[in-house]
Write a protein that holds these residues in place. Structure first.
Motif, PDB file in Angstrom:
ATOM      1  N   UNK A   4      20.711  21.629  15.989  1.00 56.53           N
ATOM      2  CA  UNK A   4      21.648  21.685  14.753  1.00 56.53           C
ATOM      3  C   UNK A   4      20.908  22.087  13.463  1.00 56.53           C
ATOM      4  N   UNK A   5      19.661  22.297  13.646  1.00 56.93           N
ATOM      5  CA  UNK A   5      18.784  23.009  12.520  1.00 56.93           C
ATOM      6  C   UNK A   5      18.269  21.849  11.568  1.00 56.93           C
ATOM      7  N   UNK A   6      17.697  22.171  10.743  1.00 54.15           N
ATOM      8  CA  UNK A   6      16.740  21.228   9.774  1.00 54.15           C
ATOM      9  C   UNK A   6      17.988  21.003   8.541  1.00 54.15           C
ATOM     10  N   UNK A  56      17.870  25.071   1.424  1.00 55.76           N
ATOM     11  CA  UNK A  56      18.955  24.121   1.521  1.00 55.76           C
ATOM     12  C   UNK A  56      19.316  23.687   2.845  1.00 55.76           C
ATOM     13  N   UNK A  57      18.828  24.324   3.756  1.00 50.06           N
ATOM     14  CA  UNK A  57      19.087  24.142   5.057  1.00 50.06           C
ATOM     15  C   UNK A  57      18.338  24.964   5.949  1.00 50.06           C
ATOM     16  N   UNK A  58      17.869  24.899   7.298  1.00 51.63           N
ATOM     17  CA  UNK A  58      17.399  25.874   8.174  1.00 51.63           C
ATOM     18  C   UNK A  58      18.088  25.982   9.475  1.00 51.63           C
ATOM     19  N   UNK A  59      18.648  27.249   9.793  1.00 49.76           N
ATOM     20  CA  UNK A  59      19.451  27.082  11.209  1.00 49.76           C
ATOM     21  C   UNK A  59      18.569  26.937  12.317  1.00 49.76           C
ATOM     22  N   UNK A  60      19.000  26.237  13.314  1.00 46.25           N
ATOM     23  CA  UNK A  60      18.186  25.946  14.563  1.00 46.25           C
ATOM     24  C   UNK A  60      17.644  27.197  15.197  1.00 46.25           C
ATOM     25  N   UNK A  61      18.333  28.407  15.223  1.00 46.13           N
ATOM     26  CA  UNK A  61      17.539  29.544  15.610  1.00 46.13           C
ATOM     27  C   UNK A  61      16.211  29.839  15.125  1.00 46.13           C
ATOM     28  N   UNK A  62      16.070  29.350  14.121  1.00 47.58           N
ATOM     29  CA  UNK A  62      14.736  29.783  13.300  1.00 47.58           C
ATOM     30  C   UNK A  62      13.661  28.700  13.316  1.00 47.58           C
ATOM     31  N   UNK A  63      13.831  27.782  14.347  1.00 46.31           N
ATOM     32  CA  UNK A  63      13.059  26.615  14.394  1.00 46.31           C
ATOM     33  C   UNK A  63      12.441  26.481  15.833  1.00 46.31           C
ATOM     34  N   UNK A  64      11.233  26.124  15.978  1.00 45.25           N
ATOM     35  CA  UNK A  64      10.398  25.976  17.356  1.00 45.25           C
ATOM     36  C   UNK A  64       9.409  25.011  17.022  1.00 45.25           C
ATOM     37  N   UNK A  65       9.050  24.253  18.310  1.00 45.62           N
ATOM     38  CA  UNK A  65       8.096  23.156  18.374  1.00 45.62           C
ATOM     39  C   UNK A  65       6.678  24.127  18.094  1.00 45.62           C
ATOM     40  N   UNK A  66       5.972  23.584  17.339  1.00 50.37           N
ATOM     41  CA  UNK A  66       4.344  23.982  16.908  1.00 50.37           C
ATOM     42  C   UNK A  66       3.568  23.697  17.890  1.00 50.37           C
TER      43      UNK A  66
END
Length: 192
Positions: free
Chosen positions: A115-117, A172-182
């Motif tokens: 869902x994103x941050x 304001x928010x971060x879409x899920x497609x921009x997130x990955x586990x480090x």
């Protein structure tokens, strides 16, 4: 000079006043940047029985030693850098580094990857330039997971970033497609 325990206690009270409920203490913050004068804050603090004898040097000590650098003093004024739950503080948009980090926990990570941050109860999503602040934020919520945010991808999707100082970035928010586990085991970033 405050000892470590006193420093932490005063920092928590200052956070409550400057970040969450200034009105409960009779303090009015500047609407543009959420600041007040050091003297105004001191006047409020010394009304608390525990802090009747502190001085400006004690406030400055807390600001200087706060590991998360929550506060900022400029020109005789103090403010919380981020985390406000009262009037939304605005920051100028800025161009972030290519990757920013967000600390969370193992239970929240799958939801974020879907869902994103989201800012949840905060005004902004908090991100950091390095792993230190992301680790501090994530460790207190359970088993730590660090997420990497691809800021170029987020910007291409219309996400503005704001610099709050001391390596802390807001969005304001971060879409899920921009997130990955480090994944620091091989120095790379991977998706689960």
């Amino acid at each position: 000079m405050l000892n470590e325990s006193q420093e932490m206690s005063l920092s928590k009270l200052m956070s409550k006043i400057l970040r969450h409920s200034p009105q409960d203490f009779g303090l009015s913050l500047n609407a543009a940047d959420g600041s007040c004068t050091l003297d105004e804050l001191l006047t409020v603090l010394v009304k608390e029985a525990k802090w009747f004898d502190i001085g400006l040097e004690d406030i400055e000590q807390v600001v200087r030693n706060c590991e998360k650098q929550r506060f900022e003093i400029t020109g005789g004024r103090i403010r919380a850098r981020y985390g406000h739950s009262h009037d939304k503080i605005s920051y100028p948009a800025a161009e972030p580094p290519d990757v920013l980090y967000h600390g969370t926990n193992i239970k929240a990570a799958p939801v974020i990857l879907k869902e994103g941050i989201q800012p949840m109860k905060r005004q902004y999503v908090h991100l950091s330039e390095g792993l230190h602040f992301a680790t501090l934020a994530g460790e207190r919520r359970g088993e730590l997971v660090i997420l990497a945010v691809d800021t170029a991808k987020a910007a291409s999707l219309g996400v503005p970033f704001y610099y709050a100082g001391n390596e802390v970035w807001l969005a304001d928010g971060i879409p899920s497609v921009c997130c990955s586990i480090f994944d620091n085991s091989d120095g790379g970033i991977g998706r689960v």
